[in-house]
Design a protein around this motif. Structure first.
Motif, PDB file in Angstrom:
ATOM      1  N   GLN A 178      12.730   0.546   4.092  1.00 44.84           N
ATOM      2  CA  GLN A 178      13.653   1.233   4.994  1.00 44.84           C
ATOM      3  C   GLN A 178      13.121   1.018   6.403  1.00 44.84           C
ATOM      4  O   GLN A 178      11.912   1.178   6.642  1.00 44.84           O
ATOM      5  CB  GLN A 178      13.665   2.736   4.722  1.00 44.84           C
ATOM      6  CG  GLN A 178      13.932   3.129   3.292  1.00 44.84           C
ATOM      7  CD  GLN A 178      15.333   2.761   2.841  1.00 44.84           C
ATOM      8  OE1 GLN A 178      15.521   1.910   1.972  1.00 44.84           O
ATOM      9  NE2 GLN A 178      16.322   3.380   3.471  1.00 44.84           N
ATOM     10  N   PHE A 179      13.985   0.666   7.323  1.00 46.47           N
ATOM     11  CA  PHE A 179      13.528   0.532   8.709  1.00 46.47           C
ATOM     12  C   PHE A 179      14.626   1.005   9.645  1.00 46.47           C
ATOM     13  O   PHE A 179      15.808   1.013   9.287  1.00 46.47           O
ATOM     14  CB  PHE A 179      13.130  -0.909   9.045  1.00 46.47           C
ATOM     15  CG  PHE A 179      14.220  -1.903   8.822  1.00 46.47           C
ATOM     16  CD1 PHE A 179      15.185  -2.115   9.789  1.00 46.47           C
ATOM     17  CD2 PHE A 179      14.298  -2.631   7.644  1.00 46.47           C
ATOM     18  CE1 PHE A 179      16.208  -3.023   9.579  1.00 46.47           C
ATOM     19  CE2 PHE A 179      15.331  -3.539   7.423  1.00 46.47           C
ATOM     20  CZ  PHE A 179      16.275  -3.738   8.397  1.00 46.47           C
ATOM     21  N   PHE A 218       0.823  -1.209   0.000  1.00 47.54           N
ATOM     22  CA  PHE A 218       0.000   0.000   0.000  1.00 47.54           C
ATOM     23  C   PHE A 218       0.863   1.267   0.000  1.00 47.54           C
ATOM     24  O   PHE A 218       0.407   2.355   0.359  1.00 47.54           O
ATOM     25  CB  PHE A 218      -0.971  -0.005   1.188  1.00 47.54           C
ATOM     26  CG  PHE A 218      -2.054  -1.057   1.058  1.00 47.54           C
ATOM     27  CD1 PHE A 218      -2.745  -1.220  -0.131  1.00 47.54           C
ATOM     28  CD2 PHE A 218      -2.390  -1.874   2.139  1.00 47.54           C
ATOM     29  CE1 PHE A 218      -3.736  -2.190  -0.263  1.00 47.54           C
ATOM     30  CE2 PHE A 218      -3.380  -2.849   2.020  1.00 47.54           C
ATOM     31  CZ  PHE A 218      -4.047  -3.006   0.811  1.00 47.54           C
ATOM     32  N   GLY A 219       2.119   1.128  -0.371  1.00 47.43           N
ATOM     33  CA  GLY A 219       2.931   2.300  -0.663  1.00 47.43           C
ATOM     34  C   GLY A 219       3.645   2.944   0.513  1.00 47.43           C
ATOM     35  O   GLY A 219       4.182   4.033   0.382  1.00 47.43           O
ATOM     36  N   ILE A 220       3.675   2.281   1.664  1.00 46.74           N
ATOM     37  CA  ILE A 220       4.444   2.824   2.791  1.00 46.74           C
ATOM     38  C   ILE A 220       5.656   1.928   3.020  1.00 46.74           C
ATOM     39  O   ILE A 220       5.508   0.787   3.464  1.00 46.74           O
ATOM     40  CB  ILE A 220       3.607   2.927   4.081  1.00 46.74           C
ATOM     41  CG1 ILE A 220       2.298   3.691   3.813  1.00 46.74           C
ATOM     42  CG2 ILE A 220       4.426   3.622   5.182  1.00 46.74           C
ATOM     43  CD1 ILE A 220       1.438   3.883   5.053  1.00 46.74           C
ATOM     44  N   SER A 221       6.841   2.445   2.727  1.00 42.19           N
ATOM     45  CA  SER A 221       8.027   1.589   2.782  1.00 42.19           C
ATOM     46  C   SER A 221       9.053   2.087   3.798  1.00 42.19           C
ATOM     47  O   SER A 221      10.211   1.710   3.749  1.00 42.19           O
ATOM     48  CB  SER A 221       8.665   1.479   1.392  1.00 42.19           C
ATOM     49  OG  SER A 221       8.966   2.761   0.891  1.00 42.19           O
ATOM     50  N   ASN A 222       8.605   2.914   4.743  1.00 40.97           N
ATOM     51  CA  ASN A 222       9.478   3.374   5.831  1.00 40.97           C
ATOM     52  C   ASN A 222       8.860   2.968   7.165  1.00 40.97           C
ATOM     53  O   ASN A 222       7.728   3.361   7.464  1.00 40.97           O
ATOM     54  CB  ASN A 222       9.647   4.894   5.793  1.00 40.97           C
ATOM     55  CG  ASN A 222      10.669   5.344   4.763  1.00 40.97           C
ATOM     56  OD1 ASN A 222      11.765   5.763   5.097  1.00 40.97           O
ATOM     57  ND2 ASN A 222      10.316   5.230   3.481  1.00 40.97           N
ATOM     58  N   ILE A 223       9.596   2.221   7.947  1.00 40.96           N
ATOM     59  CA  ILE A 223       9.051   1.655   9.180  1.00 40.96           C
ATOM     60  C   ILE A 223       9.964   1.964  10.359  1.00 40.96           C
ATOM     61  O   ILE A 223      11.124   1.537  10.383  1.00 40.96           O
ATOM     62  CB  ILE A 223       8.835   0.140   9.023  1.00 40.96           C
ATOM     63  CG1 ILE A 223       7.836  -0.080   7.866  1.00 40.96           C
ATOM     64  CG2 ILE A 223       8.331  -0.488  10.316  1.00 40.96           C
ATOM     65  CD1 ILE A 223       7.672  -1.497   7.451  1.00 40.96           C
ATOM     66  N   ALA A 224       9.431   2.708  11.317  1.00 41.74           N
ATOM     67  CA  ALA A 224      10.161   2.992  12.555  1.00 41.74           C
ATOM     68  C   ALA A 224       9.694   1.995  13.614  1.00 41.74           C
ATOM     69  O   ALA A 224       8.504   1.723  13.730  1.00 41.74           O
ATOM     70  CB  ALA A 224       9.885   4.419  13.014  1.00 41.74           C
ATOM     71  N   ILE A 225      10.635   1.483  14.385  1.00 39.82           N
ATOM     72  CA  ILE A 225      10.300   0.506  15.417  1.00 39.82           C
ATOM     73  C   ILE A 225      10.871   1.001  16.741  1.00 39.82           C
ATOM     74  O   ILE A 225      12.081   1.239  16.852  1.00 39.82           O
ATOM     75  CB  ILE A 225      10.870  -0.885  15.069  1.00 39.82           C
ATOM     76  CG1 ILE A 225      10.316  -1.355  13.710  1.00 39.82           C
ATOM     77  CG2 ILE A 225      10.549  -1.892  16.163  1.00 39.82           C
ATOM     78  CD1 ILE A 225      10.959  -2.634  13.193  1.00 39.82           C
ATOM     79  N   ILE A 226      10.005   1.168  17.729  1.00 45.45           N
ATOM     80  CA  ILE A 226      10.457   1.623  19.041  1.00 45.45           C
ATOM     81  C   ILE A 226      10.737   0.396  19.907  1.00 45.45           C
ATOM     82  O   ILE A 226       9.880  -0.468  20.066  1.00 45.45           O
ATOM     83  CB  ILE A 226       9.383   2.516  19.722  1.00 45.45           C
ATOM     84  CG1 ILE A 226       8.812   3.565  18.745  1.00 45.45           C
ATOM     85  CG2 ILE A 226       9.955   3.158  20.990  1.00 45.45           C
ATOM     86  CD1 ILE A 226       9.813   4.534  18.168  1.00 45.45           C
ATOM     87  N   THR A 227      11.953   0.356  20.477  1.00 49.03           N
ATOM     88  CA  THR A 227      12.340  -0.808  21.275  1.00 49.03           C
ATOM     89  C   THR A 227      11.811  -0.687  22.709  1.00 49.03           C
ATOM     90  O   THR A 227      11.531   0.427  23.145  1.00 49.03           O
ATOM     91  CB  THR A 227      13.878  -0.951  21.319  1.00 49.03           C
ATOM     92  OG1 THR A 227      14.423   0.264  21.838  1.00 49.03           O
ATOM     93  CG2 THR A 227      14.413  -1.229  19.943  1.00 49.03           C
ATOM     94  N   PRO A 228      11.682  -1.822  23.454  1.00 50.31           N
ATOM     95  CA  PRO A 228      11.981  -3.191  23.032  1.00 50.31           C
ATOM     96  C   PRO A 228      10.987  -3.682  21.978  1.00 50.31           C
ATOM     97  O   PRO A 228       9.814  -3.320  22.007  1.00 50.31           O
ATOM     98  CB  PRO A 228      11.843  -3.993  24.333  1.00 50.31           C
ATOM     99  CG  PRO A 228      10.926  -3.185  25.192  1.00 50.31           C
ATOM    100  CD  PRO A 228      11.198  -1.752  24.841  1.00 50.31           C
ATOM    101  N   ALA A 229      11.478  -4.513  21.080  1.00 49.38           N
ATOM    102  CA  ALA A 229      10.645  -4.942  19.957  1.00 49.38           C
ATOM    103  C   ALA A 229      11.209  -6.217  19.342  1.00 49.38           C
ATOM    104  O   ALA A 229      12.380  -6.570  19.570  1.00 49.38           O
ATOM    105  CB  ALA A 229      10.601  -3.844  18.903  1.00 49.38           C
TER     106      ALA A 229
END
Lengths: 244, 244
Positions: free
Chosen positions: A153-154, A122-133
């Motif tokens: 991109q992450f 669906f066109g979203i290719s940037n992913i931020a992940i907040i730790t712990p994860a």
């Protein structure tokens, strides 16, 4: 280091990870050829897949290792897996001029992989992940993402504040069970890039997130407590994709 | 039959199944009390959960078995599970005056549970399953559905024709990668109940399904081959819920 010692069952501390199976390994080679350390092939792999992999590796200058049955049998998680791609882990930066998904403390690896696959579609290719994860390089995530993880991109952040301060020009949409606006009727009146923010599987976002932007809920009836996390993210990405 | 012999690790041929853990067992008792054969409690269950279950079972006239540690340890799939609900399997009929989800040969148990939970939340509580297919009573499906499986009507059919002939007054919407109409813009011009039809995880619906109704696709870009099955069903149920 000898092949036999270097390639152990995956754990997070390793500097490499694995793609299991022919398809995932082909996706890896096509998306991130420079990150492929080598490809391990089991004697039992059928010859047509052997030929396909050998050709692909040759044209990308990637080493193929054979006579590694014991290594593969130790590393793989399913008996049917006769190919393993060895992947050197890498660091990425998120793009400023892009929409983002922000996952706060996601813990389920299958969910994480499904989220990556769906958001990419669906066109979203940037992913931020907040730790712990959960570990995005875990072979289970790679499998559930169907290769999509190699196309996004992450970046991991130790807290949401750091992420927020880095992308201060994004519009923040926290998704909350008691959000203020129904996803269906939410309007994008701001042309800036957005960040869709989701809490973890069991606890969601804490109430403080309602102060960082326009909080949104996905309407469902009361016969269920909540949607599955991957489902909520997927529906949000689907709907925002159409709102643009 | 002695408890010890009757309660083995789950397999599909048994006339009973299991809910694992306190929450799933409470959901089971609340939704289908008449189908609960008994509840097994491990010594290690903390006393507040013990008290809660004992009260609930008492008011529903359900037997609790204790001193069954060995049975539980054999049947459960996780060490943290100290409660097992024993569930007598049952047959249901689908409702004629209701919308349906039709799953043709779904194979993944996690997907099936997630689909049930999501569809229930979006108001579709009738699910037709065309065999061969995953076992809806498998403990993995029960877990993934978060108790939703006890709140829906479901029925297995040996072929799609039989289903179609039984619900000849439904409007059929097969979901296909090359469907004719975009889900987003599809309009419900027909007031009859509908059936949203989905193929299995790897092969989708065969081309013949495009003849049975208005075929629909969910638009995504070409960076992924397809959506995960549960995701496709969930997005469809979400969107149709709003079209009504």
């Amino acid at each position: 280091m000898a092949t036999d010692k270097r390639y152990k069952k995956y754990n997070r501390k390793m500097s490499h990870s694995y793609s299991y199976g022919t398809f995932a390994t082909i996706d890896l080679i096509k998306s991130k050829p420079a990150q492929v350390e080598c490809v391990l092939i089991h004697d039992k792999l059928d010859s047509s897949n052997q030929d396909r992999l050998k050709e692909l590796c040759k044209s990308n200058n990637i080493e193929i290792k054979t006579n590694v049955n014991k290594v593969i049998e130790r590393v793989r998680d399913k008996e049917s897996c006769n190919v393993i791609g060895v992947l050197k882990k890498y660091d990425l930066e998120l793009e400023h001029v892009s929409n983002h998904i922000v996952l706060v403390n996601p813990s389920d690896m299958g969910n994480l992989g499904t989220i990556i696959r769906t958001c990419l579609g669906f066109g979203i290719s940037n992913i931020a992940i907040i730790t712990p994860a959960a570990d995005i390089f875990h072979p289970k995530v790679i499998r559930a993402s169907m290769g999509a993880v190699f196309q996004v991109q992450f970046k991991y952040y130790s807290d949401f504040e750091t992420y927020k301060n880095t992308f201060i020009n994004h519009v923040f949409y926290p998704f909350m069970l008691d959000g203020g606006i129904d996803l269906k009727t939410a309007k994008l009146e701001d042309a800036r890039n957005y960040s869709l923010i989701f809490g973890n599987e069991s606890s969601g976002l804490d109430p403080s997130y309602s102060n960082i932007g326009t909080s949104i809920f996905i309407r469902h009836n009361h016969r269920i407590d909540s949607l599955n996390l991957a489902m909520a993210v997927g529906i949000a990405a689907y709907e925002f994709n159409h709102k643009q």
